[in-house]
Enzyme design. Structure first.
Site, PDB file in Angstrom:
ATOM      1  N   PRO A 162     -33.127  21.828 -30.078  1.00  0.00           N
ATOM      2  CG  PRO A 162     -30.950  22.349 -30.775  1.00  0.00           C
ATOM      3  CD  PRO A 162     -31.886  21.200 -30.578  1.00  0.00           C
ATOM      4  CG  MET A 163     -36.752  24.200 -32.601  1.00  0.00           C
ATOM      5  SD  MET A 163     -38.453  23.889 -33.058  1.00  0.00           S
ATOM      6  CE  MET A 163     -39.153  23.596 -31.461  1.00  0.00           C
ATOM      7  CD  GLN A 200     -27.301  24.440 -31.160  1.00  0.00           C
ATOM      8  OE1 GLN A 200     -27.947  25.456 -31.385  1.00  0.00           O
ATOM      9  NE2 GLN A 200     -27.465  23.325 -31.827  1.00  0.00           N
ATOM     10  CB  CYS A 237     -27.935  27.880 -37.682  1.00  0.00           C
ATOM     11  SG  CYS A 237     -29.065  29.266 -37.903  1.00  0.00           S
ATOM     12  CE  LYS A 268     -30.299  19.979 -34.182  1.00  0.00           C
ATOM     13  NZ  LYS A 268     -30.696  21.016 -35.117  1.00  0.00           N
ATOM     14  N   GLY A 327     -35.307  15.836 -37.447  1.00  0.00           N
ATOM     15  CA  GLY A 327     -35.936  16.197 -38.716  1.00  0.00           C
ATOM     16  C   GLY A 327     -37.222  15.467 -38.982  1.00  0.00           C
ATOM     17  CG  ASP A 328     -39.817  16.600 -41.485  1.00  0.00           C
ATOM     18  OD1 ASP A 328     -39.675  17.695 -40.917  1.00  0.00           O
ATOM     19  OD2 ASP A 328     -40.002  16.486 -42.705  1.00  0.00           O
ATOM     20  N   GLY A 379     -38.538  18.606 -32.625  1.00  0.00           N
ATOM     21  CA  GLY A 379     -38.551  20.065 -32.580  1.00  0.00           C
ATOM     22  C   GLY A 379     -39.944  20.612 -32.821  1.00  0.00           C
ATOM     23  NE  ARG A 380     -39.798  21.790 -38.328  1.00  0.00           N
ATOM     24  CZ  ARG A 380     -39.592  21.537 -39.596  1.00  0.00           C
ATOM     25  NH1 ARG A 380     -39.980  22.415 -40.501  1.00  0.00           N
ATOM     26  NH2 ARG A 380     -38.988  20.433 -39.977  1.00  0.00           N
TER      27      ARG A 380
HETATM   28  C1  LIG Z   1     -37.827  28.047 -35.559  1.00  0.00           C
HETATM   29  C2  LIG Z   1     -36.668  27.092 -35.510  1.00  0.00           C
HETATM   30  C3  LIG Z   1     -35.551  27.420 -34.767  1.00  0.00           C
HETATM   31  C4  LIG Z   1     -34.463  26.534 -34.734  1.00  0.00           C
HETATM   32  N1  LIG Z   1     -33.378  26.850 -33.969  1.00  0.00           N
HETATM   33  C5  LIG Z   1     -32.343  25.971 -33.873  1.00  0.00           C
HETATM   34  C6  LIG Z   1     -31.235  26.248 -33.026  1.00  0.00           C
HETATM   35  O1  LIG Z   1     -31.197  27.245 -32.304  1.00  0.00           O
HETATM   36  N2  LIG Z   1     -30.227  25.324 -33.011  1.00  0.00           N
HETATM   37  C7  LIG Z   1     -30.257  24.186 -33.781  1.00  0.00           C
HETATM   38  O2  LIG Z   1     -29.332  23.383 -33.746  1.00  0.00           O
HETATM   39  N3  LIG Z   1     -31.302  23.900 -34.564  1.00  0.00           N
HETATM   40  C8  LIG Z   1     -32.345  24.764 -34.617  1.00  0.00           C
HETATM   41  N4  LIG Z   1     -33.428  24.441 -35.384  1.00  0.00           N
HETATM   42  C9  LIG Z   1     -33.469  23.129 -36.057  1.00  0.00           C
HETATM   43  C10 LIG Z   1     -34.120  22.081 -35.163  1.00  0.00           C
HETATM   44  O3  LIG Z   1     -33.354  21.799 -34.023  1.00  0.00           O
HETATM   45  C11 LIG Z   1     -34.370  20.758 -35.923  1.00  0.00           C
HETATM   46  O4  LIG Z   1     -33.133  20.185 -36.264  1.00  0.00           O
HETATM   47  C12 LIG Z   1     -35.189  20.967 -37.203  1.00  0.00           C
HETATM   48  O5  LIG Z   1     -36.282  21.847 -36.966  1.00  0.00           O
HETATM   49  C13 LIG Z   1     -35.749  19.639 -37.728  1.00  0.00           C
HETATM   50  O6  LIG Z   1     -36.458  18.973 -36.733  1.00  0.00           O
HETATM   51  P1  LIG Z   1     -38.068  19.041 -36.560  1.00  0.00           P
HETATM   52  O7  LIG Z   1     -38.680  18.649 -37.861  1.00  0.00           O
HETATM   53  O8  LIG Z   1     -38.338  18.071 -35.430  1.00  0.00           O
HETATM   54  O9  LIG Z   1     -38.404  20.473 -36.194  1.00  0.00           O
HETATM   55  C14 LIG Z   1     -34.504  25.314 -35.449  1.00  0.00           C
HETATM   56  C15 LIG Z   1     -35.638  25.011 -36.189  1.00  0.00           C
HETATM   57  C16 LIG Z   1     -36.710  25.870 -36.226  1.00  0.00           C
HETATM   58  C17 LIG Z   1     -37.924  25.497 -37.036  1.00  0.00           C
END
Ligand SMILES: Cc1cc2nc3c(=O)[nH]c(=O)nc-3n(C[C@H](O)[C@H](O)[C@H](O)COP(=O)(O)O)c2cc1C
Length: 316
Positions: free
Chosen positions: A16-17, A70, A100, A139, A201-202, A223-224
């Site tokens: 989720p982002m 979520q 968050c 989460k 995460g990453d 995510g990213r």
């Molecule tokens: C811009 C942004 C928005 C995010 N929004 C949420 C969210 O709404 N809910 C959530 O549980 N995590 C949120 N996250 C965290 C991501 O779900 C994820 O756990 C975190 O970015 C690490 O994973 P990644 O490196 O694959 O991005 C967000 C992260 C980013 C960068």
């Protein structure tokens, strides 16, 4: 192992982002193999009060499934009421956000603030589990800061309460998104809990996934790395890499979906967040991005994307 009563093949999920993973991005990622997706975080209070910005987050086409809603909340009562609404809305599960790190969320006692208040984290989870028949996940982060790593303790409490799945982004709130995630914590939690654990995460490469599988992670969440690279799910599971023509098609479909969801004007602005990642590494990408991000007409942006990916990027 089943998560949310569902079975998966590649076990790669879209994280989720907020501000990114609305239905257009979710559908595009699913087309490239994301087996499960989550809504952006939804305010439980906003949902209970029917605010229009919150209700907008529930919109999605039929095919956007399986989909976990979520929520973030500071009060168990709100979380339970919101979960009931989401169950009636046809979501496939509820995820509680305890990760968050954003100030305006934690000052209200929601998101990662719950890592500092395990009693409330537990009562909130219990309230949601009793409110709905859907599977419920949480989460969480590793803890509030490096001196209070308590994801393991919280996980044990929540498993006893009956959660279906734990999702772990093993950074602390203080880390925000900096530094290396403590992936070893996934192994620690797997050893002490009986429910599936999803790692976040990453996660970007096959090597990352192989490592996380060794820790016992039941699924990985991306995510990213999926922003402007929605094919990453197929890339990691099948070695797929898109041609320029395929990139063009994906980008145009994403834009088209955003127009349906947000209307043309907002979609053009929103698409700017994705443009540079979609063309990352291609010749002339910087110039394309600069030009594409000033365009205010859909027809013009469509032509620009076609011209760049059909001609320039391949021949420069
Ligand atoms: C811009 C942004 C928005 C995010 N929004 C949420 C969210 O709404 N809910 C959530 O549980 N995590 C949120 N996250 C965290 C991501 O779900 C994820 O756990 C975190 O970015 C690490 O994973 P990644 O490196 O694959 O991005 C967000 C992260 C980013 C960068």
């Amino acid at each position: 192992m089943k998560l949310y009563n569902l079975k998966f093949k590649n076990s790669l999920f879209l994280a989720p982002m907020s501000g990114y993973t609305n239905w257009p991005m979710r559908i595009i990622c699913r087309e490239f193999g994301a087996e499960l997706a989550y809504t952006e975080m939804i305010s439980a209070t906003g949902l209970v009060r029917n605010t229009s910005n919150t209700l907008k987050l529930l919109e999605r086409p039929e095919k956007d499934r399986p989909l976990i809603a979520q929520i973030f909340a500071s009060q168990p009562h709100d979380a339970a009421l919101a979960s009931r609404i989401l169950e009636d809305e046809g979501f496939d599960g509820i995820d509680l956000n305890m990760g968050c790190p954003v100030k305006k969320v934690v000052v209200k006692g929601a998101g990662a603030a719950l890592m500092k208040d395990l009693d409330r984290a537990l009562s909130m989870t219990e309230a949601v589990i009793s409110a709905v028949d859907l599977p419920v996940s949480v989460k969480m982060r590793a803890g509030w800061d490096s001196l209070s790593i308590n994801a393991g303790i919280l996980a044990e409490l929540l498993v006893k309460a009956g959660i279906d799945t734990i999702i772990l982004h093993p950074r602390t709130r203080s880390d925000m998104y900096r530094g290396k995630p403590r992936w070893k914590l996934v192994a620690d939690i797997k050893q002490t809990t009986s429910v599936p654990v999803v790692a976040s995460g990453d996660i970007k490469t096959k090597k990352d996934i192989e490592y996380l599988k060794k820790t016992g992670a039941d699924a990985c969440m991306i995510g990213r790395a999926a922003v402007g690279r929605p094919w990453i799910f197929k890339e990691l599971s099948e070695g797929f890499y898109p041609t320029l023509k395929q990139r063009r098609e994906v980008m145009l479909r994403h834009l088209d979906f955003l127009c349906s969801y947000l209307g043309t004007h907002k979609a053009l602005l929103y698409m700017r967040k994705f443009v540079s990642s979609y063309v990352k590494g291609l010749p002339g990408a910087a110039r394309f991005r600069q030009q594409a991000c000033t365009i205010e007409s859909l027809a013009e942006l469509t032509l620009k994307i076609k011209a760049y990916l059909d001609e320039e990027a391949g021949f420069m």
